[in-house]
Write a protein that holds these residues in place. Structure first.
Motif, mmCIF file in Angstrom:
data_model
loop_
_atom_site.group_PDB
_atom_site.id
_atom_site.type_symbol
_atom_site.label_atom_id
_atom_site.label_comp_id
_atom_site.label_asym_id
_atom_site.label_seq_id
_atom_site.Cartn_x
_atom_site.Cartn_y
_atom_site.Cartn_z
ATOM 1 N N LEU A 104 10.108 6.810 -0.761
ATOM 2 C CA LEU A 104 9.581 6.233 0.188
ATOM 3 C C LEU A 104 8.806 6.724 1.307
ATOM 4 O O LEU A 104 7.893 6.015 1.921
ATOM 5 N N ILE A 107 5.027 6.568 0.610
ATOM 6 C CA ILE A 107 4.445 5.213 0.548
ATOM 7 C C ILE A 107 3.617 5.145 1.856
ATOM 8 O O ILE A 107 3.994 5.385 2.633
ATOM 9 N N PRO A 110 6.259 2.754 4.638
ATOM 10 C CA PRO A 110 7.944 3.042 4.497
ATOM 11 C C PRO A 110 8.585 2.045 5.411
ATOM 12 O O PRO A 110 8.153 1.922 6.609
ATOM 13 N N ARG A 230 7.445 -3.872 -2.432
ATOM 14 C CA ARG A 230 7.009 -2.463 -2.155
ATOM 15 C C ARG A 230 7.858 -1.358 -2.077
ATOM 16 O O ARG A 230 7.695 -0.266 -2.573
ATOM 17 N N GLY A 234 8.305 1.502 -4.838
ATOM 18 C CA GLY A 234 8.176 2.606 -4.118
ATOM 19 C C GLY A 234 9.427 3.577 -4.338
ATOM 20 O O GLY A 234 9.117 4.852 -4.584
ATOM 21 N N THR A 256 1.207 -3.267 -6.652
ATOM 22 C CA THR A 256 1.737 -2.406 -5.666
ATOM 23 C C THR A 256 2.024 -0.718 -6.258
ATOM 24 O O THR A 256 1.731 0.099 -5.621
ATOM 25 N N GLN A 260 0.774 2.828 -5.269
ATOM 26 C CA GLN A 260 1.393 3.847 -4.924
ATOM 27 C C GLN A 260 1.507 5.146 -5.949
ATOM 28 O O GLN A 260 2.412 6.057 -5.761
ATOM 29 N N ARG A 262 2.474 4.838 -9.144
ATOM 30 C CA ARG A 262 3.575 4.750 -10.147
ATOM 31 C C ARG A 262 2.988 4.235 -11.335
ATOM 32 O O ARG A 262 1.895 3.722 -11.381
#
Length: 375
Positions: A104, A107, A110, A230, A234, A256, A260, A262
């Motif tokens: 986190l 990101i 956070p 998020r 995250g 999202t 990030q 992912r």
């Protein structure tokens, strides 16, 4: 991360009180808090700053609110929150805590505080987020549960949002494995929403983890649920979308996740199903199409657990009749009239067999009198 803070162990109740008061000051949201912390340091330093110093960073109204002594209502709220945090299995992590999840921290926005119930160490585990429709089909629920169980047994923690449908199925599957499951909620940590998931929430608190960025008592507010997405993405290495309509909150989570950095996975479905539209849209945009648990586990470097050999079974006439009807049904939704023509069964016999298959969990009845097989 856009904010630079000194990470330190965090045990002082007075400092924790400052963090809670800071985040509950009118007008101080995540973005404003990050700006203040970047300028002054810890919340105690913010409260010690002068009006002109604060005014240079935030609007006058917020500067005055930060300098105002806590009201009796605020004092009571602070005491209740600290009492909650002191209970076994409860914890509040701040952005300056050494145990704050590293994923986190990386990101762009956070959460400043994390209210946690259960095994907080799971927030730092390698995780797979599993999301999808609240109004899921039986097949979607089964897929979510099966994929989540496989991921958990391979050592991945399953993260979802405690909603009805796919989220609940993902948590149930995750809790069956060593990786367990984390629920990120959009209310205060002391509120269970929806109430139908109360038993699941209790189990997550005991065997897994529940986390929220919202203060105690925060009711279900519509805007908070997209915001919490998020955190779901995250925390995770990748996000799996099981079922989603073309306009779905799950697509927000997927977008999202991509922002990030992912991986995004999606399970395809029937071209006739509205709940496949979102997954197909994601696949067109670059999400990885997955057909089995192994597709995800291999991508994330987690070898699937060996399957137990199946035991031989006796095939009965009823089994053959069921297989024949399922073969006539195919994999797309079909109405009873069409199925009657394909199978050669009369209305009464067809209805009886469909009911039997539905009770066995092999078939689901869809709106409009259509039927679809469930793997």
């Amino acid at each position: 991360m856009h904010t630079t803070l000194t990470i330190a162990n965090f045990n002082d109740a007075a400092e924790l009180r400052d963090w809670i008061r800071f985040m509950q000051t009118d007008g101080v949201g995540v973005d404003m808090a990050r700006r203040l912390l970047s300028t002054f340091g810890l919340p105690g330093d913010v409260f010690s700053a002068g009006f002109d110093e604060l005014r240079a960073v935030v609007p006058e109204r917020i500067a005055r609110a930060l300098l105002q002594a806590p009201t009796a209502m605020m004092q009571n709220r602070l005491e209740l929150t600290l009492d909650w945090a002191a209970q076994p299995g409860h914890r509040i992590l701040t952005l300056a805590d050494a145990d704050y999840p590293q994923a986190l921290l990386n990101i762009s926005d956070p959460p400043i505080l994390l209210y946690i119930k259960g095994r907080s160490a799971l927030l730092s585990a390698t995780s797979l987020a599993v999301v999808g429709s609240r109004n899921a089909t039986a097949q979607g629920m089964q897929n979510a549960e099966r994929f989540s169980e496989a991921a958990s047994r391979a050592g991945l923690t399953v993260v979802s949002g405690l909603a009805l449908g796919i989220d609940a199925a993902a948590h149930h599957g995750g809790l069956r494995g060593e990786g367990s499951s984390v629920a990120v909620i959009g209310t205060g940590i002391d509120i269970v929403y929806p109430m139908r998931n109360r038993a699941l929430a209790q189990r997550l608190a005991e065997e897994g983890c529940i986390v929220s960025e919202y203060p105690l008592g925060m009711p279900p507010v519509a805007a908070n649920f997209p915001r919490r997405n998020r955190i779901i993405s995250g925390l995770a290495r990748a996000v799996l979308v099981v079922e989603a309509a073309a306009q779905s909150g799950s697509l927000i989570t997927a977008r999202t996740a991509a922002e990030q950095g992912r991986d995004v996975f999606a399970i395809p479905g029937s071209i006739h199903s509205p709940l496949s539209k979102g997954c197909h849209q994601l696949i067109k945009q670059g999400a990885k199409l997955v057909e089995s648990e192994e597709d995800i586990l291999e991508e994330l470097g987690k070898l699937p657990m060996p399957m137990q050999p199946a035991q031989p079974s006796v095939i009965t006439r009823a089994d053959k009749d069921a297989d024949a009807l399922l073969g006539a049904m195919g994999f797309d939704p079909v109405d009873a009239d069409v199925l009657s023509l394909r199978s050669g069964l009369g209305a009464a016999a067809l209805s009886e067999r469909l009911l039997s298959l539905e009770l066995d969990g092999a078939v689901e009845c869809l709106p409009g009198g259509r039927y679809r097989r469930v793997n």
